[in-house]
Design a protein around this motif. Structure first.
Motif, PDB file in Angstrom:
ATOM      1  N   VAL A  56       8.772 -42.010   5.926  1.00  9.71           N
ATOM      2  CA  VAL A  56       9.790 -42.437   4.960  1.00  9.71           C
ATOM      3  C   VAL A  56      10.625 -41.243   4.504  1.00  9.71           C
ATOM      4  O   VAL A  56      11.847 -41.327   4.374  1.00  9.71           O
ATOM      5  CB  VAL A  56       9.136 -43.128   3.749  1.00  9.71           C
ATOM      6  CG1 VAL A  56      10.196 -43.512   2.713  1.00  9.71           C
ATOM      7  CG2 VAL A  56       8.360 -44.360   4.180  1.00  9.71           C
ATOM      8  N   GLY A  57       9.955 -40.114   4.269  1.00 10.79           N
ATOM      9  CA  GLY A  57      10.659 -38.943   3.750  1.00 10.79           C
ATOM     10  C   GLY A  57      11.670 -38.359   4.717  1.00 10.79           C
ATOM     11  O   GLY A  57      12.645 -37.735   4.291  1.00 10.79           O
ATOM     12  N   LEU A  58      11.463 -38.562   6.016  1.00 11.10           N
ATOM     13  CA  LEU A  58      12.393 -38.010   7.009  1.00 11.10           C
ATOM     14  C   LEU A  58      13.369 -39.041   7.555  1.00 11.10           C
ATOM     15  O   LEU A  58      14.362 -38.671   8.186  1.00 11.10           O
ATOM     16  CB  LEU A  58      11.601 -37.393   8.176  1.00 11.10           C
ATOM     17  CG  LEU A  58      10.776 -36.161   7.820  1.00 11.10           C
ATOM     18  CD1 LEU A  58       9.943 -35.727   9.014  1.00 11.10           C
ATOM     19  CD2 LEU A  58      11.662 -35.005   7.348  1.00 11.10           C
ATOM     20  N   SER A  59      13.092 -40.327   7.306  1.00 11.21           N
ATOM     21  CA  SER A  59      13.989 -41.357   7.821  1.00 11.21           C
ATOM     22  C   SER A  59      14.631 -42.195   6.730  1.00 11.21           C
ATOM     23  O   SER A  59      15.715 -42.745   6.906  1.00 11.21           O
ATOM     24  CB  SER A  59      13.230 -42.292   8.775  1.00 11.21           C
ATOM     25  OG  SER A  59      12.337 -43.121   8.039  1.00 11.21           O
ATOM     26  N   GLY A  60      13.951 -42.320   5.605  1.00 12.56           N
ATOM     27  CA  GLY A  60      14.450 -43.165   4.526  1.00 12.56           C
ATOM     28  C   GLY A  60      14.249 -44.636   4.766  1.00 12.56           C
ATOM     29  O   GLY A  60      14.693 -45.462   3.973  1.00 12.56           O
ATOM     30  N   ASP A  61      13.561 -45.007   5.846  1.00 16.88           N
ATOM     31  CA  ASP A  61      13.391 -46.417   6.192  1.00 16.88           C
ATOM     32  C   ASP A  61      12.178 -47.043   5.511  1.00 16.88           C
ATOM     33  O   ASP A  61      11.259 -46.352   5.066  1.00 16.88           O
ATOM     34  CB  ASP A  61      13.228 -46.575   7.708  1.00 16.88           C
ATOM     35  CG  ASP A  61      14.527 -46.263   8.459  1.00 16.88           C
ATOM     36  OD1 ASP A  61      15.597 -46.465   7.865  1.00 16.88           O
ATOM     37  OD2 ASP A  61      14.446 -45.824   9.615  1.00 16.88           O
ATOM     38  N   GLU A  62      12.186 -48.353   5.458  1.00 18.16           N
ATOM     39  CA  GLU A  62      11.055 -49.116   4.946  1.00 18.16           C
ATOM     40  C   GLU A  62       9.802 -48.737   5.740  1.00 18.16           C
ATOM     41  O   GLU A  62       9.837 -48.703   6.976  1.00 18.16           O
ATOM     42  CB  GLU A  62      11.338 -50.616   5.076  1.00 18.16           C
ATOM     43  CG  GLU A  62      10.173 -51.533   4.741  1.00 18.16           C
ATOM     44  CD  GLU A  62       9.677 -51.389   3.314  1.00 18.16           C
ATOM     45  OE1 GLU A  62      10.498 -51.125   2.426  1.00 18.16           O
ATOM     46  OE2 GLU A  62       8.463 -51.523   3.106  1.00 18.16           O
ATOM     47  N   PRO A  63       8.686 -48.436   5.052  1.00 23.17           N
ATOM     48  CA  PRO A  63       7.525 -47.878   5.740  1.00 23.17           C
ATOM     49  C   PRO A  63       6.691 -48.852   6.547  1.00 23.17           C
ATOM     50  O   PRO A  63       5.805 -48.433   7.299  1.00 23.17           O
ATOM     51  CB  PRO A  63       6.690 -47.301   4.589  1.00 23.17           C
ATOM     52  CG  PRO A  63       7.088 -48.100   3.390  1.00 23.17           C
ATOM     53  CD  PRO A  63       8.543 -48.417   3.589  1.00 23.17           C
ATOM     54  N   GLY A  73       4.072 -39.385  11.580  1.00 22.14           N
ATOM     55  CA  GLY A  73       5.165 -39.920  10.773  1.00 22.14           C
ATOM     56  C   GLY A  73       6.500 -39.335  11.174  1.00 22.14           C
ATOM     57  O   GLY A  73       7.515 -40.041  11.215  1.00 22.14           O
ATOM     58  N   ALA A  74       6.502 -38.042  11.487  1.00 24.45           N
ATOM     59  CA  ALA A  74       7.748 -37.380  11.871  1.00 24.45           C
ATOM     60  C   ALA A  74       8.283 -37.920  13.189  1.00 24.45           C
ATOM     61  O   ALA A  74       9.488 -38.141  13.338  1.00 24.45           O
ATOM     62  CB  ALA A  74       7.516 -35.871  11.973  1.00 24.45           C
ATOM     63  N   LYS A  75       7.401 -38.147  14.158  1.00 25.47           N
ATOM     64  CA  LYS A  75       7.846 -38.687  15.448  1.00 25.47           C
ATOM     65  C   LYS A  75       8.429 -40.084  15.276  1.00 25.47           C
ATOM     66  O   LYS A  75       9.450 -40.423  15.889  1.00 25.47           O
ATOM     67  CB  LYS A  75       6.691 -38.698  16.443  1.00 25.47           C
ATOM     68  CG  LYS A  75       6.381 -37.329  17.019  1.00 25.47           C
ATOM     69  CD  LYS A  75       5.360 -37.396  18.114  1.00 25.47           C
ATOM     70  CE  LYS A  75       5.104 -36.014  18.717  1.00 25.47           C
ATOM     71  NZ  LYS A  75       6.302 -35.441  19.391  1.00 25.47           N
ATOM     72  N   LEU A  76       7.800 -40.903  14.454  1.00 25.88           N
ATOM     73  CA  LEU A  76       8.323 -42.245  14.212  1.00 25.88           C
ATOM     74  C   LEU A  76       9.685 -42.184  13.518  1.00 25.88           C
ATOM     75  O   LEU A  76      10.510 -43.085  13.681  1.00 25.88           O
ATOM     76  CB  LEU A  76       7.346 -43.054  13.364  1.00 25.88           C
ATOM     77  CG  LEU A  76       5.980 -43.346  13.992  1.00 25.88           C
ATOM     78  CD1 LEU A  76       5.116 -44.146  13.025  1.00 25.88           C
ATOM     79  CD2 LEU A  76       6.123 -44.091  15.307  1.00 25.88           C
ATOM     80  N   ALA A  77       9.904 -41.118  12.749  1.00 26.37           N
ATOM     81  CA  ALA A  77      11.182 -40.961  12.046  1.00 26.37           C
ATOM     82  C   ALA A  77      12.251 -40.315  12.918  1.00 26.37           C
ATOM     83  O   ALA A  77      13.398 -40.170  12.485  1.00 26.37           O
ATOM     84  CB  ALA A  77      10.971 -40.125  10.790  1.00 26.37           C
ATOM     85  N   ILE A 108      11.393 -28.011   4.656  1.00 32.99           N
ATOM     86  CA  ILE A 108      11.304 -29.472   4.740  1.00 32.99           C
ATOM     87  C   ILE A 108      12.325 -30.095   3.798  1.00 32.99           C
ATOM     88  O   ILE A 108      12.420 -29.688   2.627  1.00 32.99           O
ATOM     89  CB  ILE A 108       9.886 -29.962   4.360  1.00 32.99           C
ATOM     90  CG1 ILE A 108       8.817 -29.188   5.135  1.00 32.99           C
ATOM     91  CG2 ILE A 108       9.762 -31.466   4.607  1.00 32.99           C
ATOM     92  CD1 ILE A 108       8.888 -29.306   6.631  1.00 32.99           C
ATOM     93  N   PRO A 109      13.115 -31.061   4.248  1.00 34.40           N
ATOM     94  CA  PRO A 109      14.130 -31.660   3.371  1.00 34.40           C
ATOM     95  C   PRO A 109      13.519 -32.580   2.316  1.00 34.40           C
ATOM     96  O   PRO A 109      12.402 -33.079   2.471  1.00 34.40           O
ATOM     97  CB  PRO A 109      14.994 -32.461   4.355  1.00 34.40           C
ATOM     98  CG  PRO A 109      14.055 -32.822   5.464  1.00 34.40           C
ATOM     99  CD  PRO A 109      13.137 -31.646   5.613  1.00 34.40           C
ATOM    100  N   ALA A 110      14.287 -32.766   1.238  1.00 33.03           N
ATOM    101  CA  ALA A 110      13.903 -33.752   0.229  1.00 33.03           C
ATOM    102  C   ALA A 110      14.116 -35.152   0.826  1.00 33.03           C
ATOM    103  O   ALA A 110      14.983 -35.333   1.696  1.00 33.03           O
ATOM    104  CB  ALA A 110      14.746 -33.566  -1.022  1.00 33.03           C
TER     105      ALA A 110
END
Length: 363
Positions: free
Chosen positions: A73-80, A221-225, A343-345
């Protein structure tokens, strides 16, 4: 970015992640329920072993699924929601590692309750089997239960609705986690035959704890994002620093903590002769008399609280405990620095907060 961004509705990343924990728990419960009946002609003991495995999920910190969801979520902003099966797989993998680690440590209690080995021993409490046969049954149940959990981690990902390339990437990460953990376990177990001063607990922590507990959940999580390799590299460095810090504090709690907090006896690590950085530093810094105390009690399966108190005194007086905790704080600060600078916000803020909370466990 997705059009339905939870972080734009007023929720913090922490709140988004916590909101998904019931879904992760439900995915684990559903998987156990389905798996226990997947082989219709299997003996009832097969279903019971799955039940015993399912009991191991109760009371966990859910650190690994939270890291997976936070990174996604933190790297994509999408619904988890799409990442939930992978998050559940991370917790299933964690359970497998705990079950197998308890075999190596001869523990039958986890989180203050009977683990798979302990539950199997309870099942046989009224039997007339000889003690050695009961021990064989207990060992077999724990070994096979851990194997079932590993299969479950793979299965949760395979059966998810994720695109094929994401499933393959996450399966690869699970494999990497298992291999790193085995390498760490081997280094740990084989180290038992070496003098404590020659052990390498920091490398053991990096391989045995950091990779599957922090690095792989974050990378999943990062790969999914859709994160790029540079971001993955930052998360890997952060995860190793965080995992080593986490283990150093755990090792301190295992000797100086409370059984109510850690969920097992504070004599367990000492009785098993666990080669921790805390203990390595103790041997390194001890004089002849202090070293004799450590040698007399470390690895004694019948260690009493009186003997443990003597060990604790040596670890305090030599400064070993202070040095180990100082190292834990330094690695924690390293993880926080990477989070803040690389790491970005909002993921950076989430990770800094989490690192601070984990550091706060040190007494």
């Amino acid at each position: 970015m997705g059009t339905m961004t939870p972080l734009l509705t007023g929720e913090t990343l922490h709140e988004v992640v916590l909101r998904q924990m019931p879904a992760v728990d439900a995915a684990l419960v559903e998987h156990v329920s389905q798996a226990r009946t997947a082989i219709p002609h299997a003996a009832p003991d097969y279903a019971r072993l799955w039940d015993h495995l399912g009991a191991q999920f109760i009371g966990g910190k859910n650190l690994r699924p939270q890291l997976t969801l936070a990174a996604y979520v933190g790297l994509s902003g999408d619904e988890p929601t799409p990442a939930v099966p992978v998050a559940a797989a991370m917790e299933m993998l964690h359970t497998a590692m705990l079950v197998h680690d308890d075999i190596l440590d001869h523990d039958e209690v986890r989180r203050g309750r009977a683990n798979i080995a302990g539950l199997r021993r309870s099942d046989l409490a009224a039997s007339t089997l000889p003690e050695d046969k009961v021990d064989d049954q207990v060992m077999a149940a724990a070994l096979l239960g851990g194997d079932l959990a590993i299969s479950g981690a793979y299965d949760l990902i395979i059966r998810s609705a994720l695109p094929a390339h994401h499933r393959v990437a996450c399966l690869d990460l699970v494999t990497r986690a298992i291999r790193a953990t085995i390498a760490g376990e081997l280094l740990d177990v084989y180290g038992d035959i070496l003098p404590v001063e020659q052990s390498d607990p920091i490398m053991v922590s990096a391989l045995k704890t950091a990779w599957y507990s922090c690095v792989v959940p974050l990378l999943a999580g990062a790969k999914l994002a859709g994160a790029d390799p540079t971001m993955e590299s930052h998360l890997e460095r952060l995860g190793i620093a965080l995992g080593v810090s986490f283990q150093l504090i755990d090792d301190d709690l295992g000797v100086f903590g409370s059984a109510d907090v850690i969920g097992k006896s504070t004599l367990s690590d000492l009785r098993s002769g666990k080669r921790t950085e805390l203990m390595r530093l103790g041997f390194e810094r001890a004089d002849a008399a202090q070293k004799a105390v450590l040698e007399a009690h470390l690895g004694d399966p019948h260690l009493t609280e009186k003997g443990a108190a003597q060990v604790r005194t040596v670890l305090e007086d030599t400064g070993a405990r202070k040095a180990a905790l100082r190292l834990a704080r330094r690695r924690g600060k390293e993880a926080s620095r990477i989070a803040a600078e690389r790491i970005p916000a909002p993921l950076s803020g989430y990770l800094v907060r989490l690192i601070d909370e984990l550091q706060g466990r040190a007494s």
